[in-house]
Design a protein around this motif. Structure first.
Motif, short mmCIF file in Angstrom:
data_model
loop_
_atom_site.label_atom_id
_atom_site.label_comp_id
_atom_site.label_asym_id
_atom_site.label_seq_id
_atom_site.Cartn_x
_atom_site.Cartn_y
_atom_site.Cartn_z
N UNK A 175 50.49 68.82 -2.90
CA UNK A 175 50.97 70.07 -3.08
C UNK A 175 51.42 70.06 -1.81
N UNK A 176 53.43 69.89 -2.53
CA UNK A 176 54.01 69.66 -1.71
C UNK A 176 54.14 68.09 -0.66
N UNK A 177 53.89 68.77 0.56
CA UNK A 177 54.06 67.23 1.61
C UNK A 177 52.41 67.35 2.07
N UNK A 178 51.91 66.28 1.74
CA UNK A 178 50.32 65.63 2.21
C UNK A 178 49.72 64.39 2.75
N UNK A 179 49.40 64.29 3.92
CA UNK A 179 49.33 63.27 4.79
C UNK A 179 50.55 62.42 4.62
N UNK A 180 51.50 62.70 4.50
CA UNK A 180 52.69 61.44 4.82
C UNK A 180 52.36 60.76 5.64
N UNK A 181 52.89 59.28 5.93
CA UNK A 181 52.50 58.34 7.20
C UNK A 181 53.91 58.69 7.44
N UNK A 182 53.76 58.44 9.11
CA UNK A 182 55.63 58.46 9.34
C UNK A 182 54.92 57.62 11.39
N UNK A 183 56.49 56.98 11.72
CA UNK A 183 56.19 56.33 13.07
C UNK A 183 57.86 57.03 14.13
N UNK A 184 57.19 57.52 15.07
CA UNK A 184 57.90 57.49 15.68
C UNK A 184 58.51 56.32 16.80
N UNK A 185 59.73 55.88 16.44
CA UNK A 185 60.21 54.91 18.01
C UNK A 185 60.72 56.18 19.40
N UNK B 223 60.67 57.85 12.62
CA UNK B 223 61.78 58.93 13.48
C UNK B 223 62.33 57.94 14.63
N UNK B 224 63.39 57.69 14.76
CA UNK B 224 64.07 57.24 16.06
C UNK B 224 65.24 57.77 16.74
N UNK B 225 63.91 58.07 18.09
CA UNK B 225 65.09 59.21 18.76
C UNK B 225 65.98 58.68 20.40
N UNK B 226 66.56 57.97 20.45
CA UNK B 226 67.67 57.45 21.36
C UNK B 226 67.24 57.22 22.30
N UNK B 227 67.92 56.81 23.64
CA UNK B 227 67.31 56.56 24.71
C UNK B 227 68.50 58.02 25.18
N UNK B 228 67.72 58.78 26.18
CA UNK B 228 68.39 59.42 26.96
C UNK B 228 69.15 60.93 25.79
N UNK B 229 67.42 60.90 25.58
CA UNK B 229 68.37 62.23 24.19
C UNK B 229 68.68 63.68 25.16
N UNK B 230 67.36 63.29 25.70
CA UNK B 230 67.42 65.01 26.87
C UNK B 230 68.10 65.33 27.07
N UNK B 231 68.68 64.34 27.89
CA UNK B 231 70.16 64.29 28.56
C UNK B 231 70.87 65.00 28.11
N UNK B 232 71.41 64.14 26.90
CA UNK B 232 72.79 64.24 26.03
C UNK B 232 72.44 65.37 25.88
N UNK B 233 71.58 65.91 24.86
CA UNK B 233 71.64 66.93 24.78
C UNK B 233 71.74 68.49 26.04
N UNK B 234 71.23 68.42 26.61
CA UNK B 234 71.27 69.94 27.89
C UNK B 234 72.62 69.74 28.40
N UNK B 235 73.10 67.73 28.14
CA UNK B 235 74.62 68.40 28.26
C UNK B 235 75.90 68.66 27.43
N UNK B 236 75.28 69.07 26.06
CA UNK B 236 76.15 69.17 25.82
C UNK B 236 77.12 68.41 24.91
N UNK B 237 76.47 66.57 24.67
CA UNK B 237 77.17 65.91 24.01
C UNK B 237 76.41 66.21 22.66
N UNK B 238 75.89 66.46 21.99
CA UNK B 238 75.48 66.35 21.07
C UNK B 238 74.75 64.85 20.03
N UNK B 239 73.40 64.65 20.57
CA UNK B 239 72.84 63.44 20.42
C UNK B 239 72.17 63.28 19.04
N UNK B 240 72.66 62.99 18.25
CA UNK B 240 71.80 62.27 16.66
C UNK B 240 70.36 61.23 17.08
#
Length: 373
Positions: A44-54, A98-115
């Motif tokens: 039903x919809x999404x079920x136990x999808x394998x995911x990795x995070x960098x 899902x690849x979370x880049x370096x300095x993601x939190x700092x750039x977000x709080x600084x308003x730089x719109x990280x991807x």
């Protein structure tokens, strides 16, 4: 005499079917285990999808995003390095990375719109389509809560209330169970009648029938009522004991009215089985003809995909198929609790199409009998 002949010939067909153990096993499997497995095996919809995070940021926000993915929608996230992404995707180990880049939190709080980069294995179509939206909503929600420090935002000027009728919990099992029975009614009715005719030819009993005081109409009518009754009884038992009993799927409408519509549908599909059986000279040939016939009947009838989304020419052509009207009738009765005042147009259409198919099949059957004689 004609009614008596049809009855006795039909009893002969039932005895022949009972001696064909493989066909009996096919019927039992189709209306029991096959219905259960096919309906419950589709997630039903999404079920136990394998995911990795960098996680290249190693911040509180990145950890918060990582902890937001949990069962039953996703498997526990696997933490991998960026160098492992290509090999993991090539091997099909993960559907999402899902690849979370370096300095993601700092750039977000600084308003730089990280991807954030999301890699999706699109060969897994069902999970890729729905999971992509899930992940975007999860990440957006966690980022919004982090930036707003869990403070609720401004209320919208409208309030949208969603009410799902006929399937309140959007349970795919309800839809899959009933649709499996509808598909098996068409498939088994065509196979049983066509196989009964080919069995007569292979066993040499057609010649015996030709010297008896019976007409082609009586022979065909006997095969239609006998094989149709087997499918009808199997459908009724499957609805009671498998769908309602084992799978706990509620039936909204009258089962008796559904069986009346099923009987009318069987009148058409059993005639199709006789028609195909007159062309096939062996069971393998008949099997190939059934595949070419049953696939468009099931896929284009509106059971899997709404007919409105199909090309107009396909919609018009499929109006001549009994499955189009039977699917609409069955869904109306079993899902929405429709009565005869709602489904009578579909019932009349099935009967009319069945009469045409029966006349065509009878003409071809007579021609086939005369060729044998």
């Amino acid at each position: 005499m004609r009614v008596a002949n049809i009855f006795r010939l039909g009893i002969k067909e039932l005895r022949s079917l009972w001696r064909d153990r493989m066909m009996v096993v096919l019927i039992l499997w189709a209306f029991t285990a096959s219905v259960y497995v096919a309906a419950s095996g589709v997630p039903e919809t999404l079920n136990k999808a394998p995911i990795a995070i960098v996680d290249e940021d190693q911040s509180s926000l990145s950890q918060r995003i990582t902890s937001a993915f949990y069962p039953p929608y996703f498997m526990p996230p696997a933490l991998i390095s960026q160098k492992q992404i290509d090999s993991a995707m090539d091997q099909g180990t993960f559907t999402f990375v899902l690849d979370i880049p370096p300095n993601f939190q700092r750039d977000l709080l600084a308003g730089r719109n990280p991807a954030i980069q999301l890699d999706v294995d699109a060969t897994r179509m069902a999970q890729a389509f729905s999971g992509n939206g899930y992940i975007q909503r999860i990440v957006s929600s966690e980022v919004s809560r982090f930036v707003g420090r869990d403070q609720p935002g401004a209320a919208l000027p409208i309030d949208l209330v969603v009410r799902s009728r006929f399937n309140p919990n959007l349970t795919a099992l309800w839809f899959g169970a009933v649709m499996q029975i509808i598909n098996h009614v068409t498939l088994l009715s065509i196979i049983l009648t066509g196989a009964a005719l080919i069995r007569e030819r292979e066993h040499g009993t057609v010649e015996h029938l030709l010297v008896m005081p019976v007409t082609p109409f009586e022979i065909m009518a006997a095969k239609v009522w006998s094989m149709g009754s087997v499918v009808l009884v199997a459908t009724w038992l499957s609805l009671i004991f498998v769908v309602e009993g084992a799978m706990r799927v509620p039936i909204q409408g009258s089962i008796a009215l559904f069986l009346v519509g099923t009987a009318a549908h069987l009148f058409a599909t059993t005639s199709m089985g006789i028609f195909l059986g007159t062309f096939a000279r062996s069971m393998p040939q008949f099997g190939l003809l059934v595949i070419l016939t049953i696939v468009p009947l099931q896929l284009l009838s509106g059971g899997s995909t709404p007919r409105e989304s199909m090309p107009v020419i396909v919609q018009d052509v499929m109006l001549a198929a009994p499955t189009t009207h039977f699917v609409k009738l069955a869904q109306g009765i079993l899902y929405r609790g429709a009565d005869l005042g709602v489904v009578w147009p579909q019932l009349l259409a099935i009967i009319a199409i069945g009469a045409v198919f029966y006349a065509i099949a009878l003409a071809q059957f007579r021609k086939s009998i005369n060729t044998m004689a």
